[in-house]
Design a protein around this motif. Structure first.
Motif, PDB file in Angstrom:
ATOM      1  N   LEU A   2       0.812  -1.213   0.000  1.00  0.00           N
ATOM      2  CA  LEU A   2       0.000   0.000   0.000  1.00  0.00           C
ATOM      3  C   LEU A   2       0.847   1.266   0.000  1.00  0.00           C
ATOM      4  CD1 LEU A   2      -2.699  -1.148   2.574  1.00  0.00           C
ATOM      5  CD2 LEU A   2      -2.847  -1.179   0.079  1.00  0.00           C
ATOM      6  N   ARG A   3       2.172   1.121  -0.116  1.00  0.00           N
ATOM      7  CA  ARG A   3       3.039   2.307  -0.153  1.00  0.00           C
ATOM      8  C   ARG A   3       2.625   3.188  -1.320  1.00  0.00           C
ATOM      9  NH1 ARG A   3       7.800   0.011   2.257  1.00  0.00           N
ATOM     10  NH2 ARG A   3       7.354   0.219   4.479  1.00  0.00           N
ATOM     11  N   GLY A   4       2.763   4.480  -1.117  1.00  0.00           N
ATOM     12  CA  GLY A   4       2.309   5.447  -2.112  1.00  0.00           C
ATOM     13  C   GLY A   4       0.911   5.948  -1.790  1.00  0.00           C
ATOM     14  N   LYS A   5       0.249   5.270  -0.874  1.00  0.00           N
ATOM     15  CA  LYS A   5      -1.095   5.626  -0.425  1.00  0.00           C
ATOM     16  C   LYS A   5      -1.003   5.884   1.076  1.00  0.00           C
ATOM     17  CE  LYS A   5      -4.728   3.289  -1.897  1.00  0.00           C
ATOM     18  NZ  LYS A   5      -5.894   2.394  -2.073  1.00  0.00           N
ATOM     19  N   ARG A   6      -1.753   6.857   1.564  1.00  0.00           N
ATOM     20  CA  ARG A   6      -1.826   7.051   3.006  1.00  0.00           C
ATOM     21  C   ARG A   6      -2.861   6.071   3.543  1.00  0.00           C
ATOM     22  NH1 ARG A   6      -1.606  12.966   2.112  1.00  0.00           N
ATOM     23  NH2 ARG A   6      -3.493  12.604   0.953  1.00  0.00           N
ATOM     24  N   VAL A   7      -2.512   5.357   4.615  1.00  0.00           N
ATOM     25  CA  VAL A   7      -3.424   4.362   5.158  1.00  0.00           C
ATOM     26  C   VAL A   7      -3.726   4.665   6.616  1.00  0.00           C
ATOM     27  CG1 VAL A   7      -2.862   2.512   3.522  1.00  0.00           C
ATOM     28  CG2 VAL A   7      -1.544   2.728   5.614  1.00  0.00           C
ATOM     29  N   PHE A   8      -4.949   4.395   6.972  1.00  0.00           N
ATOM     30  CA  PHE A   8      -5.473   4.597   8.308  1.00  0.00           C
ATOM     31  C   PHE A   8      -5.768   3.195   8.831  1.00  0.00           C
ATOM     32  CE2 PHE A   8      -8.824   5.959  11.294  1.00  0.00           C
ATOM     33  CZ  PHE A   8      -8.252   7.111  11.820  1.00  0.00           C
ATOM     34  N   VAL A   9      -4.800   2.590   9.512  1.00  0.00           N
ATOM     35  CA  VAL A   9      -4.902   1.199   9.950  1.00  0.00           C
ATOM     36  C   VAL A   9      -5.645   1.145  11.277  1.00  0.00           C
ATOM     37  CG1 VAL A   9      -3.625  -0.893  10.558  1.00  0.00           C
ATOM     38  CG2 VAL A   9      -2.686   0.672   8.835  1.00  0.00           C
ATOM     39  N   ASP A  10      -6.715   0.368  11.326  1.00  0.00           N
ATOM     40  CA  ASP A  10      -7.442   0.157  12.564  1.00  0.00           C
ATOM     41  C   ASP A  10      -7.381  -1.334  12.888  1.00  0.00           C
ATOM     42  OD1 ASP A  10      -9.352   1.456  14.603  1.00  0.00           O
ATOM     43  OD2 ASP A  10     -10.389  -0.389  14.001  1.00  0.00           O
ATOM     44  N   VAL A  11      -6.649  -1.678  13.960  1.00  0.00           N
ATOM     45  CA  VAL A  11      -6.543  -3.059  14.418  1.00  0.00           C
ATOM     46  C   VAL A  11      -7.716  -3.291  15.363  1.00  0.00           C
ATOM     47  CG1 VAL A  11      -5.078  -4.772  15.536  1.00  0.00           C
ATOM     48  CG2 VAL A  11      -4.022  -2.927  14.202  1.00  0.00           C
ATOM     49  N   TRP A  12      -8.557  -4.273  15.041  1.00  0.00           N
ATOM     50  CA  TRP A  12      -9.800  -4.473  15.772  1.00  0.00           C
ATOM     51  C   TRP A  12     -10.155  -5.951  15.815  1.00  0.00           C
ATOM     52  CZ3 TRP A  12     -14.669  -6.022  13.675  1.00  0.00           C
ATOM     53  CH2 TRP A  12     -14.622  -6.355  12.319  1.00  0.00           C
ATOM     54  N   ALA A  13     -11.234  -6.283  16.514  1.00  0.00           N
ATOM     55  CA  ALA A  13     -11.735  -7.654  16.573  1.00  0.00           C
ATOM     56  C   ALA A  13     -13.238  -7.636  16.788  1.00  0.00           C
ATOM     57  CB  ALA A  13     -11.064  -8.418  17.708  1.00  0.00           C
ATOM     58  N   THR A  14     -13.920  -8.646  16.266  1.00  0.00           N
ATOM     59  CA  THR A  14     -15.375  -8.714  16.416  1.00  0.00           C
ATOM     60  C   THR A  14     -15.789  -8.970  17.858  1.00  0.00           C
ATOM     61  OG1 THR A  14     -15.437 -11.084  15.892  1.00  0.00           O
ATOM     62  CG2 THR A  14     -15.717  -9.541  14.050  1.00  0.00           C
ATOM     63  N   TRP A  15     -14.910  -9.541  18.679  1.00  0.00           N
ATOM     64  CA  TRP A  15     -15.219  -9.817  20.088  1.00  0.00           C
ATOM     65  C   TRP A  15     -14.990  -8.601  20.989  1.00  0.00           C
ATOM     66  CZ3 TRP A  15     -10.645  -8.728  22.240  1.00  0.00           C
ATOM     67  CH2 TRP A  15      -9.479  -9.043  21.539  1.00  0.00           C
ATOM     68  N   CYS A  16     -14.552  -7.494  20.422  1.00  0.00           N
ATOM     69  CA  CYS A  16     -14.228  -6.280  21.172  1.00  0.00           C
ATOM     70  C   CYS A  16     -15.386  -5.289  21.050  1.00  0.00           C
ATOM     71  CB  CYS A  16     -12.941  -5.687  20.596  1.00  0.00           C
ATOM     72  SG  CYS A  16     -12.600  -3.984  21.051  1.00  0.00           S
ATOM     73  N   PRO A  17     -16.188  -5.079  22.135  1.00  0.00           N
ATOM     74  CA  PRO A  17     -17.330  -4.152  22.044  1.00  0.00           C
ATOM     75  C   PRO A  17     -16.965  -2.743  21.572  1.00  0.00           C
ATOM     76  CG  PRO A  17     -17.554  -5.515  23.992  1.00  0.00           C
ATOM     77  CD  PRO A  17     -16.176  -5.789  23.431  1.00  0.00           C
TER      78      PRO A  17
END
Length: 173
Positions: free
Chosen positions: A44-59
């Motif tokens: 994804l280099r060359g693009k700005r990325v907004f990474v959100d690390v998440w899980a379905t078990w996390c309210p």
């Protein structure tokens, strides 16, 4: 409203758990896409990325996912992508079921069933969100949920993206 901030003169918004790792190289690792392909963050280099690390078990993760979907609808395009990176051990089936039930339409889901991303990013918990520039450097991070589509938060993100450089006086590489 809570959001991440960076040291380069950006105004800190209300919230806790804000960390600034500005300029640090974001770790590279492989993830799986909805169609089963493998993608590396470096792809994804060359693009700005907004990474959100998440899980379905996390309210809190589940609650903020619609705001990330709306952020992608607002800012997403060839130069910016919200990367919704699930660490669910159940893999893409668990993620797909949640996204359908939550009516998430704009995010392209990624899965790291190994949990490597959480360790590589040094996440003490989830959700963990990072803004990464075109060269793969972290511009800011936030541990904990946020309302990512709030107008003030979108304005903050747009300001960081418009700058897209490491501010003078910051440490990093």
């Amino acid at each position: 409203i809570s959001a991440f901030t960076s040291a380069g003169g950006m105004q800190e918004m209300l919230g806790t758990g804000i960390h600034n790792w500005e300029g640090a190289r974001a770790p590279d690792f492989s993830v799986t896409t909805l169609d089963g392909n493998t993608v590396r963050l470096s792809d994804l280099r060359g693009k700005r990325v907004f990474v959100d690390v998440w899980a379905t078990w996390c309210p809190p993760c589940r609650e903020e996912m619609p705001t990330l979907d709306r952020l992608q609808a607002t800012l997403g395009g060839p130069d910016f992508e919200v990367v919704a990176l699930s660490i669910d051990e159940g893999g893409m089936p668990a993620v797909r079921a949640f996204l359908v039930s939550a009516r998430i339409r704009h995010l392209r889901p990624y899965v790291d069933a190994s949990g490597d991303a959480r360790t590589l990013f040094g996440a003490g918990g989830v959700p963990l969100t990072l803004l990464v520039d075109r060269e793969g450097r972290e511009l800011g991070r936030k541990l904990g949920p946020a309302t990512w589509d709030h107008p003030d938060t979108v304005k903050l993100i747009r300001g960081v993206l418009a700058r897209n450089t490491i501010p003078s006086g910051s440490q990093g590489g």
